[in-house]
Design a protein around this motif. Structure first.
Motif: not given
Length: 326
Positions: A230-231, A269-272, A277-281
């Motif tokens: 992750v970033r 929230p942005s870190q959450k 990830g997209a659709k919880g992936s």
């Protein structure tokens, strides 16, 4: 957590085979220090021979004092892994630095890890000056990641490390080049560290590799999985708390299942969104990876339930730090 606050009484100790104390046997505590990402956790794992400390390509991932225990016929070396010492920017940073200094005052050996592929820098000299204040404890320079450099670069690094100690006003008890990844000289490092320990019986039974509570280790494995790929904004901002870890009821004895419910706390929230990830992936991948590691650690099937919560600016808030275990 003080590494020796619950140190077993040597009088109660026994050797791994259950016999009485062997004359000439040595035992004690060593800690590895160094800049963040200097290879401390990887070396701990190589010496113990199993994964006990979390390792990540990112700095500042070790939060708790994780101990690995190296059992040998002639010695027992208890490794206390501390967070990297750094100039603190937040209250959490300050607490981590205090934890490092408390640990230094209580161990039998300090191993200073310096990566072979990075020149000695101001951060290393800062630590060396701090180490010079710890007068009585033997200090060992461990030049890590030797697999990444050629012989000439390694020789130059060994000389630079020797000079740094002289400039700071102390001498190394040993200087050991190792590669924890290839295993080169790991055995020699164990021999030399064991030789510097005081005489005494083993402090822990033979089967134990770490005395970290299982919940803390499970939380660290989840944290490691969540940090994978992750970033850069995330490492400091992620805390994991295990809410509960309980055997599932009504399961037959030969098919146990452990329910592990955990919260991942981030600051914004942005870190959450990044963690989920997209659709919880992403969270699903984190869960799969962490579950496998926890099952390997505990030797039992696990049902892992993960939730992500925002705890605004938790690193700067004493109340939240306490709640998250710092």
């Amino acid at each position: 957590m003080h590494p020796m606050s619950d140190r077993p009484n040597p009088a109660d100790a026994f050797d791994p085979a259950g016999r009485t104390h062997v004359r000439g046997h040595r035992s004690g505590f060593a800690c590895f220090v160094g800049r963040p990402n200097a290879g401390k956790s990887t070396l701990t794992n190589a010496l113990v021979g199993t994964k006990v400390a979390i390792t990540s390509g990112r700095p500042q991932t070790t939060r708790h004092t994780v101990r690995g225990i190296v059992h040998r016929p002639d010695a027992q070396l208890v490794l206390v892994d501390t967070p990297g010492l750094h100039k603190p920017r937040t209250l959490l940073g300050q607490r981590l630095n205090d934890l490092v200094r408390t640990t230094w005052a209580e161990v039998d050996i300090i191993g200073f890890c310096l990566p072979a592929d990075q020149k000695v820098g101001p951060g290393d000299r800062f630590i060396a000056k701090e180490l010079a204040e710890v007068r009585k404890t033997p200090k060992v320079a461990i030049v890590t990641k030797t697999d990444l450099v050629d012989k000439k670069t390694l020789a130059e690094q060994l000389l630079a490390v020797q000079r740094m100690a002289a400039d700071s006003g102390f001498e190394w008890a040993e200087i050991i080049p190792v590669s924890a990844v290839s295993g080169d000289q790991v055995e020699l490092a164990a021999d030399l560290l064991a030789g510097l320990l005081p005489e005494g019986p083993p402090l822990y039974p033979g089967g134990e590799l770490t005395d970290e509570p299982e919940q803390i280790m499970a939380a660290e494995l989840i944290r490691e999985a969540a940090l994978e790929g992750v970033r850069d904004e995330l490492p400091h901002s992620l805390a994991v708390v295990i809410e509960e870890m309980i055997p599932r009821e009504d399961r037959p004895a030969d098919k146990p299942l452990l329910d592990v419910h955990a919260y991942l706390y981030v600051e914004r929230p942005s870190q959450k969104a990044i963690v989920i990830g997209a659709k919880g992936s992403r969270l699903k991948d984190v869960g799969t990876r962490a579950r496998r590691q926890i099952e390997a650690l505990l030797g039992t099937p696990v049902y892992l339930d993960l939730h992500v919560k925002v705890a605004k600016d938790w690193q700067r808030d004493p109340k939240q730090l306490r709640r998250l275990g710092f």
